[in-house]
Design an enzyme around this catalytic site. Structure first.
Site, PDB file in Angstrom:
ATOM      1  CB  SER A 165      -0.899   0.003   1.241  1.00  0.00           C
ATOM      2  OG  SER A 165      -1.435   1.294   1.414  1.00  0.00           O
ATOM      3  CG  HIS A 195      -3.974  -1.424  -1.493  1.00  0.00           C
ATOM      4  ND1 HIS A 195      -5.105  -2.170  -1.748  1.00  0.00           N
ATOM      5  CD2 HIS A 195      -4.298  -0.588  -0.475  1.00  0.00           C
ATOM      6  CE1 HIS A 195      -6.070  -1.817  -0.927  1.00  0.00           C
ATOM      7  NE2 HIS A 195      -5.609  -0.854  -0.133  1.00  0.00           N
ATOM      8  CG  ASP A 239      -5.065   2.661   0.989  1.00  0.00           C
ATOM      9  OD1 ASP A 239      -6.021   1.870   0.975  1.00  0.00           O
ATOM     10  OD2 ASP A 239      -3.899   2.312   1.287  1.00  0.00           O
ATOM     11  CG  MET A 295      -8.105   7.468   2.800  1.00  0.00           C
ATOM     12  SD  MET A 295      -7.057   7.526   4.256  1.00  0.00           S
ATOM     13  CE  MET A 295      -6.374   5.881   4.222  1.00  0.00           C
ATOM     14  CG  HIS A 302      -9.265   0.488  -0.199  1.00  0.00           C
ATOM     15  ND1 HIS A 302      -8.640   0.248   1.006  1.00  0.00           N
ATOM     16  CD2 HIS A 302     -10.591   0.493   0.079  1.00  0.00           C
ATOM     17  CE1 HIS A 302      -9.554   0.118   1.952  1.00  0.00           C
ATOM     18  NE2 HIS A 302     -10.744   0.270   1.414  1.00  0.00           N
ATOM     19  CG  MET A 336     -11.193   3.643   2.469  1.00  0.00           C
ATOM     20  SD  MET A 336      -9.615   3.555   3.326  1.00  0.00           S
ATOM     21  CE  MET A 336      -8.515   3.582   1.919  1.00  0.00           C
ATOM     22  CG  MET A 353     -11.691  -2.369   5.471  1.00  0.00           C
ATOM     23  SD  MET A 353     -10.189  -2.039   4.523  1.00  0.00           S
ATOM     24  CE  MET A 353      -9.179  -1.150   5.728  1.00  0.00           C
ATOM     25  CG  ASP A 403      -6.285  -2.588   3.305  1.00  0.00           C
ATOM     26  OD1 ASP A 403      -5.166  -2.384   3.805  1.00  0.00           O
ATOM     27  OD2 ASP A 403      -6.910  -1.740   2.627  1.00  0.00           O
TER      28      ASP A 403
END
Ligand code: DX5
Ligand code: ZN
Length: 223
Positions: free
Chosen positions: A8, A33, A35, A37, A66, A68, A137, A175
């Site tokens: 990540s 990966h 992320d 957010m 991913h 979020m 998660m 994750d």
């Protein structure tokens, strides 16, 4: 199937983004990966399209995105344009999950659903056949470097059972809080994809750490 490893980028040094991604390119990692957010679904903001565009130029591994964020359907097409291979949305923010999954799959990308620690895997019973990946998660989403929640192992086993029962083909990704110490029991529970941020990027030799995560084999895990 041999398990996959997806470092990540969140735990990397963003001031040395080029070098950090090159390290991953040269490693045995399977995916990168990423992320995203929004400061709304999770109490943190990571990075967005301009950074992702820079990443896309350098990365040679498939991008595992991913999301979020609330209302992910508003941005999915842009992530697809960025070349995402897998897009994972959170169950908790998708009232029309089937339609969101179809939107992702229409472009040929893989579609995943992430579950927060409190969300039961049973919530996915009626959509499992449509999914390419379920991301369990193992920490509360929003930050890297947290501790693995032990109950996750039971969720992985339950999900694995559901996949086998339905003869579905989706991958199980985990994750959050994955270390060289706990990765063995996580894999034994039935995981296909290990996401690891701090364990990889905060280690003295990230390439070597990826190899170590990669080379855990079911034979040695049984010992
Ligand atoms: C957390 C993110 C994770 C995070 C994992 O919300 O989804 O991908 O980067 O970081 P570590 O491996 O440090 O727990
Ligand atoms: Zn993540």
């Amino acid at each position: 199937m041999k398990h996959l490893v997806a470092p990540s980028l969140l735990a990397s040094d963003f001031g040395r983004l080029n070098e950090e991604i090159t390290l991953i390119n040269e490693s045995t990692a399977d995916w990168l990966h990423l992320d995203i957010m929004d400061g709304k679904f999770v109490p943190n903001i990571s990075f967005g399209f301009p950074v992702l565009k820079a990443v896309q130029k350098i990365v040679e591994k498939p991008m595992d995105v991913h999301l979020m964020i609330v209302e992910p359907e508003r941005y999915i097409d842009r992530f697809l344009d960025m070349g995402a291979s897998m897009i994972t949305v959170h169950y908790e923010v998708c009232p029309h999950l089937h339609s969101t999954i179809s939107q992702i799959k229409s472009s040929g990308a893989g579609a995943g659903v992430a579950l927060n620690p409190h969300t039961p895997v049973e919530s996915l019973r009626d959509i499992l056949a449509e999914l390419d990946l379920v991301c369990i998660m193992s920490v509360n989403p929003g930050f890297g470097g947290q501790k693995f929640i032990p109950h996750t192992l039971e969720k992985i086993r339950a999900l694995k059972q559901m996949i086998v029962q339905q003869n579905a083909s989706c991958l199980i990704e985990v994750d959050g809080g994955i270390t060289l110490e706990n990765a063995g029991s996580i894999l034994r529970a039935g995981v296909d994809v290990l996401v690891a941020g701090s364990t990889v990027f905060k280690s003295a030799n990230p390439k070597d750490t990826v190899s170590k995560l990669k080379s855990l084999s079911m034979d040695t895990l049984k010992v």
